[in-house]
Design a protein around this motif. Structure first.
Motif, PDB file in Angstrom:
ATOM      1  N   LEU A 118      71.185 -64.224  85.370  1.00 29.24           N
ATOM      2  CA  LEU A 118      70.421 -65.348  84.835  1.00 29.24           C
ATOM      3  C   LEU A 118      70.825 -66.692  85.449  1.00 29.24           C
ATOM      4  O   LEU A 118      69.996 -67.595  85.569  1.00 29.24           O
ATOM      5  CB  LEU A 118      70.584 -65.410  83.309  1.00 29.24           C
ATOM      6  N   THR A 119      72.088 -66.808  85.822  1.00 28.53           N
ATOM      7  CA  THR A 119      72.575 -68.098  86.335  1.00 28.53           C
ATOM      8  C   THR A 119      72.666 -68.145  87.858  1.00 28.53           C
ATOM      9  O   THR A 119      73.036 -69.176  88.418  1.00 28.53           O
ATOM     10  CB  THR A 119      73.970 -68.419  85.763  1.00 28.53           C
ATOM     11  N   PHE A 120      72.310 -67.044  88.526  1.00 26.54           N
ATOM     12  CA  PHE A 120      72.545 -66.963  89.961  1.00 26.54           C
ATOM     13  C   PHE A 120      71.855 -68.083  90.729  1.00 26.54           C
ATOM     14  O   PHE A 120      72.437 -68.680  91.640  1.00 26.54           O
ATOM     15  CB  PHE A 120      72.100 -65.601  90.509  1.00 26.54           C
ATOM     16  N   HIS A 121      70.617 -68.372  90.383  1.00 30.30           N
ATOM     17  CA  HIS A 121      69.864 -69.397  91.112  1.00 30.30           C
ATOM     18  C   HIS A 121      70.059 -70.798  90.519  1.00 30.30           C
ATOM     19  O   HIS A 121      69.508 -71.773  91.034  1.00 30.30           O
ATOM     20  CB  HIS A 121      68.381 -69.050  91.135  1.00 30.30           C
ATOM     21  N   ILE A 122      70.834 -70.876  89.457  1.00 32.61           N
ATOM     22  CA  ILE A 122      71.104 -72.173  88.833  1.00 32.61           C
ATOM     23  C   ILE A 122      72.421 -72.756  89.342  1.00 32.61           C
ATOM     24  O   ILE A 122      72.514 -73.945  89.679  1.00 32.61           O
ATOM     25  CB  ILE A 122      71.151 -72.034  87.294  1.00 32.61           C
ATOM     26  N   LEU A 123      73.443 -71.912  89.424  1.00 32.08           N
ATOM     27  CA  LEU A 123      74.764 -72.348  89.870  1.00 32.08           C
ATOM     28  C   LEU A 123      74.899 -72.196  91.378  1.00 32.08           C
ATOM     29  O   LEU A 123      74.343 -71.266  91.965  1.00 32.08           O
ATOM     30  CB  LEU A 123      75.852 -71.522  89.171  1.00 32.08           C
ATOM     31  N   ARG A 164      76.358 -70.917  94.766  1.00 28.70           N
ATOM     32  CA  ARG A 164      77.080 -69.677  95.039  1.00 28.70           C
ATOM     33  C   ARG A 164      78.466 -70.007  95.551  1.00 28.70           C
ATOM     34  O   ARG A 164      78.645 -71.035  96.225  1.00 28.70           O
ATOM     35  CB  ARG A 164      76.309 -68.792  95.995  1.00 28.70           C
ATOM     36  N   PRO A 165      79.475 -69.229  95.182  1.00 25.39           N
ATOM     37  CA  PRO A 165      79.387 -67.955  94.446  1.00 25.39           C
ATOM     38  C   PRO A 165      79.714 -68.097  92.970  1.00 25.39           C
ATOM     39  O   PRO A 165      80.259 -67.167  92.370  1.00 25.39           O
ATOM     40  CB  PRO A 165      80.450 -67.127  95.160  1.00 25.39           C
ATOM     41  N   ARG A 166      79.408 -69.248  92.365  1.00 25.07           N
ATOM     42  CA  ARG A 166      79.889 -69.504  91.001  1.00 25.07           C
ATOM     43  C   ARG A 166      79.297 -68.567  89.956  1.00 25.07           C
ATOM     44  O   ARG A 166      79.960 -68.255  88.961  1.00 25.07           O
ATOM     45  CB  ARG A 166      79.622 -70.962  90.635  1.00 25.07           C
ATOM     46  N   GLY A 167      78.070 -68.130  90.142  1.00 26.41           N
ATOM     47  CA  GLY A 167      77.484 -67.209  89.173  1.00 26.41           C
ATOM     48  C   GLY A 167      78.262 -65.916  89.083  1.00 26.41           C
ATOM     49  O   GLY A 167      78.575 -65.419  87.997  1.00 26.41           O
ATOM     50  N   ARG A 168      78.609 -65.357  90.233  1.00 25.59           N
ATOM     51  CA  ARG A 168      79.376 -64.108  90.252  1.00 25.59           C
ATOM     52  C   ARG A 168      80.800 -64.340  89.761  1.00 25.59           C
ATOM     53  O   ARG A 168      81.359 -63.518  89.027  1.00 25.59           O
ATOM     54  CB  ARG A 168      79.382 -63.529  91.661  1.00 25.59           C
ATOM     55  N   LYS A 169      81.402 -65.464  90.150  1.00 27.34           N
ATOM     56  CA  LYS A 169      82.760 -65.765  89.694  1.00 27.34           C
ATOM     57  C   LYS A 169      82.786 -65.942  88.175  1.00 27.34           C
ATOM     58  O   LYS A 169      83.722 -65.482  87.505  1.00 27.34           O
ATOM     59  CB  LYS A 169      83.281 -67.036  90.366  1.00 27.34           C
ATOM     60  N   LEU A 170      81.774 -66.622  87.645  1.00 28.02           N
ATOM     61  CA  LEU A 170      81.691 -66.816  86.195  1.00 28.02           C
ATOM     62  C   LEU A 170      81.659 -65.469  85.477  1.00 28.02           C
ATOM     63  O   LEU A 170      82.392 -65.252  84.502  1.00 28.02           O
ATOM     64  CB  LEU A 170      80.438 -67.625  85.851  1.00 28.02           C
ATOM     65  N   ALA A 171      80.823 -64.552  85.958  1.00 27.64           N
ATOM     66  CA  ALA A 171      80.720 -63.231  85.341  1.00 27.64           C
ATOM     67  C   ALA A 171      82.054 -62.489  85.403  1.00 27.64           C
ATOM     68  O   ALA A 171      82.494 -61.872  84.427  1.00 27.64           O
ATOM     69  CB  ALA A 171      79.630 -62.417  86.030  1.00 27.64           C
TER      70      ALA A 171
END
Length: 232
Positions: A25-30, A32-39
């Motif tokens: 859900l956040t991949f295109h908002i944050l 990269r690579p913050r969406g994956r790091k967040l998860a």
């Protein structure tokens, strides 16, 4: 006890699935690579496991090679490095609903075993990844090994590294299957150790460097297991 163990495993699995959903859900908002790091960090914190790191990451590394025991291995790697990782995974994983999307969005690299055309695609995709300064990351065993003995390393890692003269850094993960094993419905919180080994430039004139690396990584694993009772 078995019921409690299953409930604990179910909790950890739900945490992983929810975290992947947040990543998607956040991949295109944050950025990269913050969406994956967040998860990955959400999984690490809410599944209550800690990571001890030994050695240092080479900031110039272009490929990470890890032994593979558990689904937690991806989380471990994503949270101990700030780098944007390009995972190399089996093509079948990209076709799994939901989970496959978590691989497709970051444009990870799909590989089809025993396929010459897939090898050509792997080399082409790897070259494209290198240009973006992402780190190609592979489990050279090709599948999980949960018995403490690393499986023979597949040749794909050597072919990619040799073709591009990559700086390779091996990383040994200790006993991650002891904490989360999807096949045995097992989970428990604890501390997992990641050991960075010295990096090196791949040399295709050395035909045995990958098999020699497996021996070296296995020795590091065995020595750590012998000298640190907490891993047993």
């Amino acid at each position: 006890m078995k019921i409690f163990a299953r409930i604990s495993w179910l909790y950890a699995t739900i945490v992983i699935m929810v975290s992947l959903a947040i990543m998607i859900l956040t991949f295109h908002i944050l950025p990269r690579p913050r969406g994956r790091k967040l998860a990955a960090w959400l999984i690490r914190k809410t599944a209550f496991f800690r990571i001890e790191v030994e050695g240092r990451e080479d900031p110039d590394a272009q490929m990470f090679l890890l032994n593979h025991q558990s689904d937690l291995d991806i989380v471990i790697m994503e949270t101990i490095t700030p780098r944007d990782i390009a995972w190399v995974a089996k093509k079948e994983l990209f076709q799994i609903p939901f989970f496959g999307l978590a691989l497709k969005l970051p444009q990870d690299i799909a590989v089809e075993r025993e396929s010459k055309t897939s090898l050509i695609k792997l080399l082409r995709d790897a070259k494209a990844v290198i240009k973006t300064n992402r780190v190609i990351t592979m489990f050279p065993e090709g599948t999980r090994s949960t018995k403490g003995v690393m499986l023979p390393f597949k040749s794909g890692a050597k072919i990619v590294a040799d073709s591009n003269k990559l700086r390779v850094q091996p990383i040994v993960l200790m006993q991650s299957a002891k904490y989360y094993n999807i096949k045995e419905f097992h989970y428990k919180p604890g501390k997992i150790k990641a050991i960075y080994l010295e990096s090196f430039i791949a040399d295709k004139s050395d035909e045995n460097w990958l098999s020699d690396l497996r021996i070296k990584m296995q020795k590091v694993y065995d020595d750590e297991l012998a000298n640190n009772p907490s891993h047993r």
